[in-house]
Design a protein around this motif. Structure first.
Motif, short mmCIF file in Angstrom:
data_model
loop_
_atom_site.label_atom_id
_atom_site.label_comp_id
_atom_site.label_asym_id
_atom_site.label_seq_id
_atom_site.Cartn_x
_atom_site.Cartn_y
_atom_site.Cartn_z
N LEU A 1 0.82 -1.20 0.00
CA LEU A 1 0.00 0.00 0.00
C LEU A 1 0.86 1.26 0.00
CD1 LEU A 1 -2.85 -1.02 2.48
CD2 LEU A 1 -3.10 -0.51 0.04
N LEU A 2 1.91 1.26 0.82
CA LEU A 2 2.81 2.42 0.85
C LEU A 2 3.45 2.65 -0.51
CD1 LEU A 2 4.71 2.13 4.26
CD2 LEU A 2 3.11 3.91 3.57
N ARG A 3 3.98 1.57 -1.11
CA ARG A 3 4.64 1.71 -2.41
C ARG A 3 3.66 2.14 -3.49
NH1 ARG A 3 6.96 -3.14 -0.94
NH2 ARG A 3 5.64 -4.25 -2.40
N THR A 4 2.44 1.66 -3.41
CA THR A 4 1.45 1.94 -4.45
C THR A 4 0.88 3.34 -4.34
OG1 THR A 4 0.88 -0.41 -4.50
CG2 THR A 4 -0.68 1.12 -5.53
N PHE A 5 0.53 3.78 -3.15
CA PHE A 5 -0.18 5.05 -2.99
C PHE A 5 0.65 6.19 -2.42
CE2 PHE A 5 -3.44 1.71 -2.83
CZ PHE A 5 -4.18 2.09 -3.95
N TRP A 6 1.72 5.89 -1.73
CA TRP A 6 2.53 6.94 -1.11
C TRP A 6 4.01 6.79 -1.46
CZ3 TRP A 6 -1.29 4.38 1.76
CH2 TRP A 6 -2.41 5.15 2.02
N ALA A 7 4.27 6.26 -2.63
CA ALA A 7 5.64 6.01 -3.04
C ALA A 7 6.40 7.32 -3.22
CB ALA A 7 5.68 5.21 -4.33
N THR A 8 7.64 7.31 -2.81
CA THR A 8 8.53 8.45 -2.97
C THR A 8 9.78 7.95 -3.67
OG1 THR A 8 7.72 9.41 -0.91
CG2 THR A 8 9.82 10.22 -1.73
N GLU A 9 10.21 8.70 -4.68
CA GLU A 9 11.46 8.34 -5.36
C GLU A 9 12.44 9.47 -5.13
OE1 GLU A 9 11.82 6.08 -9.19
OE2 GLU A 9 12.46 8.05 -9.90
N MET A 10 13.66 9.12 -4.82
CA MET A 10 14.69 10.13 -4.64
C MET A 10 15.91 9.78 -5.47
SD MET A 10 15.91 9.50 -0.68
CE MET A 10 17.17 10.75 -0.75
N ASP A 11 16.58 10.83 -5.95
CA ASP A 11 17.80 10.65 -6.75
C ASP A 11 19.02 10.85 -5.86
OD1 ASP A 11 16.79 10.23 -9.44
OD2 ASP A 11 16.04 12.29 -9.31
N VAL A 12 19.95 9.90 -5.97
CA VAL A 12 21.19 9.93 -5.20
C VAL A 12 22.34 9.71 -6.16
CG1 VAL A 12 22.51 8.76 -3.39
CG2 VAL A 12 20.02 8.97 -3.17
N THR A 13 23.37 10.53 -6.06
CA THR A 13 24.57 10.33 -6.88
C THR A 13 25.69 9.83 -5.99
OG1 THR A 13 23.92 12.07 -8.41
CG2 THR A 13 26.21 11.42 -8.45
N MET A 14 26.32 8.72 -6.42
CA MET A 14 27.43 8.13 -5.67
C MET A 14 28.71 8.37 -6.46
SD MET A 14 25.51 4.58 -4.74
CE MET A 14 26.48 4.08 -3.34
N ILE A 15 29.65 9.09 -5.83
CA ILE A 15 30.90 9.44 -6.49
C ILE A 15 32.07 9.13 -5.57
CG2 ILE A 15 29.98 11.18 -8.06
CD1 ILE A 15 30.68 13.28 -5.96
N GLY A 16 33.25 9.18 -6.11
CA GLY A 16 34.49 8.94 -5.37
C GLY A 16 35.55 8.46 -6.35
N LEU A 17 36.77 8.43 -5.90
CA LEU A 17 37.86 7.99 -6.76
C LEU A 17 37.68 6.52 -7.14
CD1 LEU A 17 40.94 9.63 -4.98
CD2 LEU A 17 39.40 10.62 -6.69
N GLN A 18 38.39 6.11 -8.19
CA GLN A 18 38.32 4.72 -8.61
C GLN A 18 38.76 3.79 -7.47
OE1 GLN A 18 40.36 7.05 -9.84
NE2 GLN A 18 42.39 6.25 -10.27
N ASN A 19 38.17 2.63 -7.42
CA ASN A 19 38.45 1.58 -6.42
C ASN A 19 38.00 1.92 -5.00
OD1 ASN A 19 39.75 -0.09 -8.36
ND2 ASN A 19 41.57 1.19 -8.17
#
Length: 182
Positions: free
Chosen positions: A12-30
């Motif tokens: 029910l939460l996912r269907t009627f009250w779903a929230t989507e957020m954008d997250v960027t993950m960065i950092g040096l290689q490895n």
């Protein structure tokens, strides 16, 4: 019976009250960005991840919140793209290999250079010290000092020590991110 109720409630939460957020993950290689994203999305940790070329995106579902996570390559040729992918996101996650002391100065430079962009003003920043399962790692306090996190203003800044391999402290990371779901 409680398990069934929980599943219906979550649906029910996912269907009627779903929230989507954008997250960027960065950092040096490895640093472990791709490994962290694999584990957060419910996949197995693999020791031999292939370096990200450009970017990769996965969705991580937690209750009624879907985290759309962008994992950007950490090699020098991809770093100029970071700012563009960080604009307008709900949170920026900067990952540092806390067992590799030789990369700290470069990681600090890249982080501060990125955070000085006016287009990113106000976007919350989470710095994760990954590979806390390895010897000679920095503590969270040492990482805060080494990365000069107290100098970063105009946003909420937090720092956690994690291990993608051991899945240490990942619930705290997700909870922190979910605070910023709109």
């Amino acid at each position: 019976m409680a398990g069934l109720f929980r599943k219906v409630y979550d649906w029910l939460l996912r269907t009627f009250w779903a929230t989507e957020m954008d997250v960027t993950m960065i950092g040096l290689q490895n640093a472990g960005k791709t490994s962290l994203l694999r584990v957060l999305s419910g996949q197995e940790f693999t020791i031999d991840s292939i370096p990200t070329v450009g970017f990769n995106m996965k969705k991580v579902q937690r209750g009624h919140v879907t985290l759309k996570c962008w994992d950007l390559g950490g090699q020098p040729r991809f770093r100029p793209m970071w700012e563009r992918y960080c604009r307008g996101v709900d949170a920026i996650v900067f990952i540092v290999d806390i067992a590799d002391h030789s990369v700290l100065e470069q990681a600090k430079f890249e982080l501060h250079d990125l955070m000085n962009n006016q287009s990113l003003k106000g976007i919350p920043l989470l710095v994760l010290g990954n590979k806390s399962d390895l010897p000679d790692k920095l503590s969270v306090d040492e990482l805060i000092d080494a990365m000069e996190l107290k100098r970063i203003g105009n946003r909420e800044v937090s720092c956690y020590g994690i291990s993608a391999k051991e899945e240490t402290n990942l619930d705290a990371v997700v909870q922190w991110l979910m605070k910023f779901a709109r």
